[in-house]
Design a protein around this motif. Structure first.
Motif, mmCIF file in Angstrom:
data_model
loop_
_atom_site.group_PDB
_atom_site.id
_atom_site.type_symbol
_atom_site.label_atom_id
_atom_site.label_comp_id
_atom_site.label_asym_id
_atom_site.label_seq_id
_atom_site.Cartn_x
_atom_site.Cartn_y
_atom_site.Cartn_z
ATOM 1 N N LYS A 1 0.819 -1.216 0.000
ATOM 2 C CA LYS A 1 0.000 0.000 0.000
ATOM 3 C C LYS A 1 0.851 1.263 0.000
ATOM 4 O O LYS A 1 0.588 2.203 -0.762
ATOM 5 C CB LYS A 1 -0.930 -0.006 1.221
ATOM 6 N N TRP A 2 1.884 1.289 0.857
ATOM 7 C CA TRP A 2 2.651 2.513 1.047
ATOM 8 C C TRP A 2 3.905 2.600 0.180
ATOM 9 O O TRP A 2 4.470 3.686 0.034
ATOM 10 C CB TRP A 2 3.032 2.673 2.514
ATOM 11 N N VAL A 3 4.354 1.480 -0.357
ATOM 12 C CA VAL A 3 5.620 1.474 -1.098
ATOM 13 C C VAL A 3 5.437 0.993 -2.548
ATOM 14 O O VAL A 3 5.566 1.757 -3.496
ATOM 15 C CB VAL A 3 6.680 0.597 -0.370
ATOM 16 N N HIS A 4 5.103 -0.277 -2.710
ATOM 17 C CA HIS A 4 5.191 -0.887 -4.042
ATOM 18 C C HIS A 4 4.057 -0.482 -4.977
ATOM 19 O O HIS A 4 4.193 -0.605 -6.197
ATOM 20 C CB HIS A 4 5.230 -2.415 -3.898
ATOM 21 N N SER A 5 2.963 -0.001 -4.433
ATOM 22 C CA SER A 5 1.846 0.404 -5.294
ATOM 23 C C SER A 5 2.264 1.512 -6.260
ATOM 24 O O SER A 5 1.694 1.647 -7.347
ATOM 25 C CB SER A 5 0.659 0.869 -4.449
ATOM 26 N N VAL A 6 3.272 2.299 -5.875
ATOM 27 C CA VAL A 6 3.771 3.361 -6.762
ATOM 28 C C VAL A 6 4.237 2.763 -8.084
ATOM 29 O O VAL A 6 3.916 3.274 -9.165
ATOM 30 C CB VAL A 6 4.935 4.118 -6.078
ATOM 31 N N HIS A 7 4.970 1.677 -7.995
ATOM 32 C CA HIS A 7 5.472 1.032 -9.218
ATOM 33 C C HIS A 7 4.340 0.349 -9.978
ATOM 34 O O HIS A 7 4.294 0.391 -11.210
ATOM 35 C CB HIS A 7 6.556 0.014 -8.857
ATOM 36 N N HIS A 8 3.406 -0.254 -9.248
ATOM 37 C CA HIS A 8 2.334 -1.006 -9.898
ATOM 38 C C HIS A 8 1.233 -0.126 -10.459
ATOM 39 O O HIS A 8 0.319 -0.644 -11.110
ATOM 40 C CB HIS A 8 1.749 -2.028 -8.927
ATOM 41 N N ASN A 9 1.299 1.163 -10.224
ATOM 42 C CA ASN A 9 0.358 2.037 -10.923
ATOM 43 C C ASN A 9 0.502 1.882 -12.431
ATOM 44 O O ASN A 9 -0.451 2.085 -13.182
ATOM 45 C CB ASN A 9 0.602 3.500 -10.528
ATOM 46 N N SER A 10 1.702 1.520 -12.860
ATOM 47 C CA SER A 10 1.954 1.313 -14.292
ATOM 48 C C SER A 10 1.564 -0.112 -14.663
ATOM 49 O O SER A 10 2.416 -0.993 -14.825
ATOM 50 C CB SER A 10 3.435 1.569 -14.609
ATOM 51 N N VAL A 11 0.268 -0.339 -14.793
ATOM 52 C CA VAL A 11 -0.230 -1.668 -15.161
ATOM 53 C C VAL A 11 0.233 -2.032 -16.570
ATOM 54 O O VAL A 11 0.501 -3.191 -16.877
ATOM 55 C CB VAL A 11 -1.772 -1.709 -15.072
ATOM 56 N N ASN A 12 0.323 -1.037 -17.425
ATOM 57 C CA ASN A 12 0.804 -1.211 -18.792
ATOM 58 C C ASN A 12 2.193 -0.568 -18.871
ATOM 59 O O ASN A 12 2.343 0.565 -19.303
ATOM 60 C CB ASN A 12 -0.164 -0.540 -19.766
ATOM 61 N N PRO A 13 3.238 -1.288 -18.423
ATOM 62 C CA PRO A 13 4.556 -0.660 -18.273
ATOM 63 C C PRO A 13 5.198 -0.303 -19.602
ATOM 64 O O PRO A 13 4.940 -0.918 -20.641
ATOM 65 C CB PRO A 13 5.369 -1.736 -17.545
ATOM 66 N N SER A 14 6.051 0.715 -19.541
ATOM 67 C CA SER A 14 6.851 1.155 -20.678
ATOM 68 C C SER A 14 8.265 1.403 -20.153
ATOM 69 O O SER A 14 8.496 1.302 -18.934
ATOM 70 C CB SER A 14 6.251 2.428 -21.268
ATOM 71 N N PRO A 15 9.230 1.729 -20.998
ATOM 72 C CA PRO A 15 10.608 1.886 -20.508
ATOM 73 C C PRO A 15 10.762 2.805 -19.309
ATOM 74 O O PRO A 15 11.509 2.490 -18.376
ATOM 75 C CB PRO A 15 11.342 2.436 -21.741
ATOM 76 N N TRP A 16 10.072 3.946 -19.285
ATOM 77 C CA TRP A 16 10.238 4.855 -18.147
ATOM 78 C C TRP A 16 9.668 4.268 -16.860
ATOM 79 O O TRP A 16 9.964 4.752 -15.773
ATOM 80 C CB TRP A 16 9.578 6.205 -18.432
ATOM 81 N N SER A 17 8.840 3.216 -16.973
ATOM 82 C CA SER A 17 8.302 2.571 -15.766
ATOM 83 C C SER A 17 9.369 1.775 -15.019
ATOM 84 O O SER A 17 9.200 1.456 -13.845
ATOM 85 C CB SER A 17 7.153 1.620 -16.134
ATOM 86 N N SER A 18 10.448 1.435 -15.696
ATOM 87 C CA SER A 18 11.426 0.495 -15.167
ATOM 88 C C SER A 18 11.958 0.900 -13.804
ATOM 89 O O SER A 18 12.096 0.070 -12.892
ATOM 90 C CB SER A 18 12.600 0.358 -16.143
ATOM 91 N N LEU A 19 12.277 2.172 -13.626
ATOM 92 C CA LEU A 19 12.847 2.652 -12.362
ATOM 93 C C LEU A 19 11.904 3.603 -11.641
ATOM 94 O O LEU A 19 12.334 4.356 -10.761
ATOM 95 C CB LEU A 19 14.197 3.335 -12.614
ATOM 96 N N SER A 20 10.630 3.564 -11.996
ATOM 97 C CA SER A 20 9.641 4.401 -11.312
ATOM 98 C C SER A 20 9.246 3.704 -10.014
ATOM 99 O O SER A 20 8.421 2.788 -10.012
ATOM 100 C CB SER A 20 8.418 4.611 -12.205
#
Length: 338
Positions: A202-221
């Protein structure tokens, strides 16, 4: 290239490969030495060879002299950040430019037929996945990458940990190079599974998983906690006897290698008849289903051993749904007792 020779496309236009994911061949039974030998070039090229090449380039042309690194200072730390940021901008940005902005191969081999720019959402800064992911990468994750880099280089230079030489330990260090991708998979599985626990998700990893359809810039988001834990894989070389070049290689598997799971395409067409396999499918399935494939693509098959493996098949779907049903039943039973 005709992607339908390699996979299928559903009514939404999403593409999936015909071939199902497999763990590394030395885990398969019956054991086949020929299958292992055919796999070795794929293990080495192009990605692991690329990460070693960048590690060597850094060591000889970017990393400061040992005497400089014996003292922590902003000067050489900022220099490393600038190089890291520039390298990521060129590498990730090239994929973003050609395959997401210019869309040079359209949606051929693209798992999700939509592009992030077509899907604005309030979960992202400025309602844009691309802007959000770009800013989080360059102002959160890459600084944390650099922090890890500075700390392990300083530890080696200052003599806080053993620095094994290549001349005295060639076979051991060569073996450690070959094992570095396995270290990455074990580390990634451990921290990834940890941040999927309810509170940390909830507080940490959801930030990364907001990108359900990932693209290159999602890699280190990533959230800062995740960004530090992810790149901290290089600290294993402060615990096991090692060499700073191998620690750099380990860091580059994480930093540069993060794009592999987020390219969004199964193959990147370089010429009309030539394509590079992205090895992105296992992690794409994780972004799609959230609770499968916490590790890599089966080099160390922890997902298979713990029951989280999804190989992209209908059988994989059925196993996942059965696990979800058991989880739902446990949660309902707990709620009833409460």
């Amino acid at each position: 290239m005709d992607d339908l020779q390699f996979g299928t496309r559903n009514k939404r236009g999403d593409w999936a490969p015909n071939a199902h994911l497999e763990v590394a061949p030395f885990w398969l039974r019956p054991f086949s030495i020929l299958r292992v030998l055919r796999w070795v070039p794929e293990y080495l090229f192009p990605w692991n060879a690329f990460h070693m090449a960048t590690a060597l380039l850094y060591w000889f042309y970017v990393v400061p002299d040992v005497e400089v690194m014996k003292t922590l200072s902003w000067g050489w730390a900022l220099w490393l950040y600038v190089v890291n940021a520039a390298a990521i901008f060129v590498m990730y940005g090239s994929v973003e430019l050609f395959w997401y902005v210019r869309r040079k191969q359209g949606t051929r081999f693209k798992y999700n037929a939509k592009f992030p720019s077509e899907q604005p959402s309030d979960v992202f800064w400025f309602k844009s996945q691309n802007i959000d992911n770009f800013l989080r990468s360059f102002f959160i994750s890459i600084p944390l990458w650099t922090l890890v880099e500075v700390l392990f280089l300083h530890a080696f230079a200052a003599g806080y940990v053993p620095w094994l030489s290549w001349s005295d330990n060639p076979w051991y260090l060569a073996a450690l190079v070959l094992l570095a991708p396995a270290i990455h998979e074990v580390h990634f599985f451990a921290i990834h599974r940890l941040i999927h626990t309810p509170l940390l998700y909830k507080w940490v990893h959801s930030v990364h998983h907001n990108s359900v359809n990932p693209s290159p810039w999602s890699s280190l988001s990533m959230h800062p906690v995740e960004g530090f834990l992810y790149h901290a894989v290089a600290f294993w070389h402060l615990i096991i006897p090692s060499n700073p070049i191998i620690a750099m290689f380990q860091l580059h598997i994480a930093g540069f290698g993060a794009v592999n799971g987020h390219i969004g395409f199964d193959k990147l067409e370089v010429t009309e008849g030539t394509a590079i396999d992205s090895h992105a499918y296992a992690h794409y399935l994780h972004h799609k289903y959230f609770e499968v494939n916490y590790g890599g693509d089966g080099l160390i098959p922890l997902d298979k051993w713990f029951g989280y493996w999804h190989d992209g098949s209908k059988e994989g779907d059925a196993m996942m749904q059965a696990r979800f049903e058991k989880k739902k039943a446990r949660m309902n039973a707990k709620a009833a007792r409460t």
